[in-house]
Design an enzyme around this catalytic site. Sequence first.
Site, PDB file in Angstrom:
ATOM      1  CE  LYS A  26      -5.084   2.248   4.087  1.00 17.90           C
ATOM      2  NZ  LYS A  26      -4.354   3.371   4.696  1.00 17.90           N
ATOM      3  CG  ASP A  77      -8.398   1.820  -3.411  1.00 20.93           C
ATOM      4  OD1 ASP A  77      -8.515   1.235  -2.325  1.00 20.93           O
ATOM      5  OD2 ASP A  77      -7.640   2.800  -3.586  1.00 20.93           O
ATOM      6  CG  HIS A 130      -4.323   6.523  -1.852  1.00 19.48           C
ATOM      7  ND1 HIS A 130      -3.120   5.978  -2.224  1.00 19.48           N
ATOM      8  CD2 HIS A 130      -4.190   6.859  -0.554  1.00 19.48           C
ATOM      9  CE1 HIS A 130      -2.293   5.972  -1.177  1.00 19.48           C
ATOM     10  NE2 HIS A 130      -2.926   6.492  -0.147  1.00 19.48           N
ATOM     11  CD  GLN A 169      -9.053   4.848   4.015  1.00 19.22           C
ATOM     12  OE1 GLN A 169      -9.657   4.694   5.073  1.00 19.22           O
ATOM     13  NE2 GLN A 169      -7.749   5.044   3.969  1.00 19.22           N
ATOM     14  CB  CYS A 182      -1.451   9.387  -0.660  1.00 20.43           C
ATOM     15  SG  CYS A 182      -0.052   9.023   0.371  1.00 20.43           S
TER      16      CYS A 182
HETATM   17  C1  LIG Z   1      -8.163   4.861  -0.792  1.00 21.28           C
HETATM   18  C2  LIG Z   1      -6.819   4.228  -0.591  1.00 21.28           C
HETATM   19  N1  LIG Z   1      -6.306   3.453  -1.545  1.00 21.28           N
HETATM   20  C3  LIG Z   1      -5.122   2.862  -1.417  1.00 21.28           C
HETATM   21  C4  LIG Z   1      -4.361   3.042  -0.285  1.00 21.28           C
HETATM   22  C5  LIG Z   1      -3.047   2.350  -0.187  1.00 21.28           C
HETATM   23  O1  LIG Z   1      -3.091   1.382   0.824  1.00 21.28           O
HETATM   24  P1  LIG Z   1      -1.762   0.647   1.288  1.00 21.28           P
HETATM   25  O2  LIG Z   1      -0.774   1.734   1.644  1.00 21.28           O
HETATM   26  O3  LIG Z   1      -2.197  -0.141   2.481  1.00 21.28           O
HETATM   27  O4  LIG Z   1      -1.298  -0.191   0.169  1.00 21.28           O
HETATM   28  C6  LIG Z   1      -4.830   3.848   0.737  1.00 21.28           C
HETATM   29  C7  LIG Z   1      -4.023   4.111   1.939  1.00 21.28           C
HETATM   30  O5  LIG Z   1      -4.219   5.051   2.649  1.00 21.28           O
HETATM   31  C8  LIG Z   1      -6.106   4.465   0.580  1.00 21.28           C
HETATM   32  O6  LIG Z   1      -6.603   5.241   1.530  1.00 21.28           O
END
Ligand SMILES: Cc1ncc(COP(=O)(O)O)c(C=O)c1O
Length: 425
Positions: A245, A219, A142, A222, A383
Site C-alpha cells: 500500500k 493499524d 478492517h 491506510q 473487509c
Molecule cells: C485498515 C486496514 N488494515 C489492515 C489491512 C490489511 O492489510 P494487508 O492485507 O496488507 O495485510 C488493510 C487492507 O486493506 C486495511 O485497509
Amino acid sequence: MATATSAVQGVESTYALAAQEFDVRRVREDFPILGQMVHGKPLVYLDNAATSQKPLAVIEAERRFYLEDCANIHRGVHLLSERATKAYEEVRVKIQQLLNAPEAKQIVFVRGTTEAINLVVSSYARRNLQPGDEVVITAMEHHANIVPWQMLREEKGIALRIAPINDRGELVFEEFEKLLGPRTRFVSVTHVSNVLGTINPVREMVQAAHRLNIPVLVDGAQAAPHMKIDVQQLECDFYAFSSHKVFGPTGVGALYGKLRLLESMPPYQGGGDMISSVSFEKTTYNTVPYKFEAGTPNIAATIGLGAAIDYVNSLGIENLARHEHELLVYATEKLSQIPGVRIIGTAREKASVVSFVLDGVHPHDIGTVLDQEGIAVRTGHHCAQPLMERFKVPATARASLAFYNTKEEIDTLVEAIEKAKQIFG
Ligand SMILES: Cc1ncc(COP(=O)(O)O)c(C=O)c1O
C-alpha cells in the site's frame, strides 16, 4: 493531510504553491502501468486503498536483486549472501527512519499488516490476557483488526469492546474513553479507515490508554501511504503497515514495537533464523527482531520496499499529501453535486478515500459500469462488514486516491457515475 482541518475547506491558497512543487504528469511517467488502455479507455486507477501501483524504481530494485544478488540472507559467508543480507538489513533502517523508531531492531519484518496484528495477538496478547480481560477496538476496523481478536476471544474468553463512531464516521472520543477501565488490557485501533478515510486521533487515544497503562497497537495500513508517521510522537506501543500500500511489492510489511514489549514476547513462529541454538532437549531463541522472523522471508520484496521508501522520500510525503488532499476536496465537491450520491464518511480529518452509494443502484453495478469506462474502483464491504451495518448499507463503491491521480480522472469518474445513473436509474 494529517494537518488538514477539513476535508473540504480552505485549501486553495496552500495548493497553488503545492502545484508548482509537484508535477503529477512527470510523476506518472514513473508508473508505466497507468499508461495502459482498459476496455479501450485510458486506465483510471482509483483502487489505491486495496493496493497501490509501483514505480519503476521498485520494479528495478526487485529485478536487480534477482539478476545480481539472489541469495539467502543471514546464513552464507559468500559474497552474494553478504550483499543480499546487507541490502535486506538496510531496509530495516529505512523503515526505522520512516517511522522515526528509536532503533532498527524494533522493526520486525512480516508479510503485511494482517500478519503484524496476528503476531501481536498470538504472542503478546495470548501470553498476557486472561479470561474476562477486555480489548477495545473501534467500529471502523478492517477485518484484520477484528478477527484475530475474536479468535483470541474464543480461545481465552476475553471480551471485545467496540468504540462507536458518529454519522460522519468519526470516533466518539468520550465513548472510547468510557470503555477504558480496570479490565481493559489492550487497545487496537486503525490510524485511517480504509472505507471512510477517517483519520483517528491516535495520539490522544494512546495517551488516554496509557493513563491506565494499557498498550496500544495502531493499524497503519491506510495511514503510511498518505502521511508522515512518527511512532515516538504517537507514543504507540505497536505500529503496523504493508509494503504493497506504500508503493512497494506485495508480501512484506513491518511491525514496530516498543523494545521492552518485543523483548518480553515469546516467538510467534518456530523455524530457521529465529533461534540462537537448537538441540532436541532445548532451544534458545534469537534476539529481537530475529526471534519473530522464522524462515526465509520475501527478500526481493523487502528490497523493493526499500526502493519504494526512497522513492516517496525523493518526492516528499508532505507534497504527496497536499496533492492528495486537493484531489479529495475536488472529488468530494464533484460527487456531492450528483443527485442521488451519498458519501459515506465525511470526517473533518480525512485521507483521500471517497466511499459512496447511489440511490437505486447496487455498488457492484456501479463498479461494472465504471470498469467499462476504464475506471478501477473497489465495490463491496471492503473487509469492514460491521461498518457497513453501522451505516445500514450492504456495500459501497470506493474511490481511493493516490498522488499520481489527477482532477481529470475524477471528472472521468463523475461522468461514469452519471452514466451508471442513466443505465440503472
Ligand atoms: C485498515 C486496514 N488494515 C489492515 C489491512 C490489511 O492489510 P494487508 O492485507 O496488507 O495485510 C488493510 C487492507 O486493506 C486495511 O485497509
